[in-house]
Design an enzyme around this catalytic site. Structure first.
Site, PDB file in Angstrom:
ATOM      1  N   ARG A  72       0.858  -1.202   0.000  1.00 51.52           N
ATOM      2  CA  ARG A  72       0.000   0.000   0.000  1.00 51.52           C
ATOM      3  C   ARG A  72       0.892   1.251   0.000  1.00 51.52           C
ATOM      4  O   ARG A  72       1.511   1.595   1.020  1.00 51.52           O
ATOM      5  CB  ARG A  72      -0.917   0.008   1.221  1.00 51.52           C
ATOM      6  N   ARG A  98       1.219  -6.505  -9.807  1.00 50.55           N
ATOM      7  CA  ARG A  98       1.730  -5.910  -8.554  1.00 50.55           C
ATOM      8  C   ARG A  98       1.835  -6.924  -7.423  1.00 50.55           C
ATOM      9  O   ARG A  98       2.313  -6.606  -6.343  1.00 50.55           O
ATOM     10  CB  ARG A  98       0.857  -4.725  -8.140  1.00 50.55           C
ATOM     11  N   HIS A 167       0.561   3.668 -10.440  1.00 48.22           N
ATOM     12  CA  HIS A 167      -0.427   4.182  -9.474  1.00 48.22           C
ATOM     13  C   HIS A 167       0.287   4.920  -8.323  1.00 48.22           C
ATOM     14  O   HIS A 167       0.242   4.490  -7.165  1.00 48.22           O
ATOM     15  CB  HIS A 167      -1.203   2.969  -8.959  1.00 48.22           C
ATOM     16  N   ASP A 211     -11.953  10.587  -6.871  1.00 46.96           N
ATOM     17  CA  ASP A 211     -11.507   9.437  -7.662  1.00 46.96           C
ATOM     18  C   ASP A 211     -11.891   9.736  -9.112  1.00 46.96           C
ATOM     19  O   ASP A 211     -13.016   9.511  -9.540  1.00 46.96           O
ATOM     20  CB  ASP A 211     -12.218   8.170  -7.172  1.00 46.96           C
ATOM     21  N   GLU A 270      -1.859   9.341 -10.970  1.00 50.01           N
ATOM     22  CA  GLU A 270      -1.485   8.090 -11.643  1.00 50.01           C
ATOM     23  C   GLU A 270      -1.341   8.286 -13.153  1.00 50.01           C
ATOM     24  O   GLU A 270      -2.179   8.931 -13.785  1.00 50.01           O
ATOM     25  CB  GLU A 270      -2.558   7.034 -11.346  1.00 50.01           C
TER      26      GLU A 270
HETATM   27  O1  TA6 Z   1      -6.778   4.659  -8.746  1.00 50.42           O
HETATM   28  C1  TA6 Z   1      -7.858   4.850  -7.862  1.00 50.42           C
HETATM   29  C2  TA6 Z   1      -8.448   3.479  -7.521  1.00 50.42           C
HETATM   30  O2  TA6 Z   1      -8.906   2.823  -8.672  1.00 50.42           O
HETATM   31  C3  TA6 Z   1      -9.542   3.691  -6.485  1.00 50.42           C
HETATM   32  O3  TA6 Z   1     -10.830   3.438  -7.035  1.00 50.42           O
HETATM   33  C4  TA6 Z   1      -9.167   2.713  -5.370  1.00 50.42           C
HETATM   34  O4  TA6 Z   1      -9.730   1.445  -5.618  1.00 50.42           O
HETATM   35  C5  TA6 Z   1      -7.649   2.721  -5.519  1.00 50.42           C
HETATM   36  O5  TA6 Z   1      -7.443   2.646  -6.929  1.00 50.42           O
HETATM   37  C6  TA6 Z   1      -6.893   1.691  -4.733  1.00 50.42           C
HETATM   38  O6  TA6 Z   1      -7.142   0.423  -5.231  1.00 50.42           O
HETATM   39  P1  TA6 Z   1      -6.459  -0.821  -4.430  1.00 50.42           P
HETATM   40  O7  TA6 Z   1      -6.883  -2.050  -5.178  1.00 50.42           O
HETATM   41  O8  TA6 Z   1      -4.979  -0.619  -4.486  1.00 50.42           O
HETATM   42  O9  TA6 Z   1      -6.977  -0.728  -3.035  1.00 50.42           O
END
Ligand code: TA6
Length: 296
Positions: A72, A98, A167, A211, A270
């Site tokens: 994370r 990932r 991301h 988002d 991102e």
């Molecule tokens: O990039 C934003 C997003 O798509 C959000 O909708 C949220 O889901 C975030 O990615 C994090 O996703 P994750 O699967 O890493 O918890």
């Protein structure tokens, strides 16, 4: 998977260390003028600190460091789909790149920077999730600028279509006070408002869960973080989408690997190709998406 002793061949005294990171996952540590860190797990960049600056990337204190879980924070690589899998919601969000171990191909000094190259090749496991042959190469240069290039090659006999995202989680002093510019007048999909399509008016400020998937944008964005007296530019090549995300209070609470009080200290900007801008490659064709991050 390479053992730590196999990896020592890549060490460069005083510049590059190969170590056992969190939960003994192998990590490449750049310890020269500019600092950085990348795990072989997910080819996941977890740290970048150019000379004279504080850490630029954000990492959750609650991150899990398990082989089948994404880290994370830092820079997760989303591939070959973005978000939930459209055909099967049981598949892992943001694809499998990932949460797989990547192979370390090379580490080389370049002036006062260091370039690390890792690769991921399709196999029987990935083809159960996504029936295509591919090679991904990820080239990261840890220098005054952080340059990350994701090269996708179609090694199969048929065309393939994939989504991809770097991301990136940025560390900020207070997300209530940041602004993101460079997306004015750009159309975006608002994932917090029934995927409605809107036009960006002026700089983005964060006042609730945010988002947004910006469409057909190839220009740099700039993150102003006045409380840190820092500006971060995110330039890109080979990318048509930019996503801006902050989970705010409820979403942060709902994620077990995200501290309840951490959300004011991060924002994701991102670099990606998703949805209508997914990448389609003929056999033997390649495509590279690059993010270039600099701090002033
Ligand atoms: O990039 C934003 C997003 O798509 C959000 O909708 C949220 O889901 C975030 O990615 C994090 O996703 P994750 O699967 O890493 O918890």
């Amino acid at each position: 998977m390479s053992t730590l002793s196999d990896l020592q061949q890549f060490a460069i005294p005083g510049l590059v260390e190969l170590a056992a990171g969190h939960n003994n996952l192998p990590v490449v540590r750049i310890v020269g003028k500019h600092k950085g860190e990348i795990y072989l797990h997910g080819a996941h960049v977890t740290r970048w600190q150019p000379a004279g600056q504080s850490e630029v990337l954000w990492l959750s204190q609650k991150s899990m460091w398990e082989e089948n879980k994404p880290i994370r924070g830092g820079v997760p690589i989303c591939f070959p789909w973005f978000g939930p899998n459209k055909a099967d919601a049981k598949l892992p969000a943001h694809g499998f790149a990932r949460t797989l171990p990547w192979s370390l191909l090379s580490i080389a000094p370049q002036d006062d920077a260091v370039t690390v190259v890792l690769s991921l090749t399709s196999n029987t496991e990935t083809k159960k999730l996504w029936p295509n042959d591919f090679v991904l190469k990820f080239r990261v240069t840890f220098g005054k600028t952080l340059t990350m290039s994701l090269e996708l090659t179609n090694t199969g006999p048929a065309p393939l279509t994939a989504e991809e995202a770097l991301h990136t989680y940025f560390s900020v002093a207070d997300v209530h006070k940041v602004s993101v510019s460079g997306l004015t007048e750009i159309r975006y999909i608002d994932k917090t408002d029934n995927m409605s399509e809107k036009t960006q008016q002026g700089p983005i400020t964060i006042t609730s869960e945010t988002d947004r998937v910006y469409l057909n944008t190839t220009t740099p964005t700039r993150l102003d973080d006045p409380s840190s007296n820092r500006k971060i530019e995110i330039a890109k090549e080979g990318s048509k989408n930019t996503v801006v995300w902050n989970p705010w209070i409820a979403k942060a609470k709902a994620m077990p690997d995200f501290g309840d009080e951490e959300w004011p200290h991060m924002i994701c900007i991102e670099t990606c190709n998703v949805a209508a801008s997914s990448i389609t490659l003929a056999p033997a064709q390649s495509h590279t998406m690059t993010a270039l991050i600099s701090v002033s």
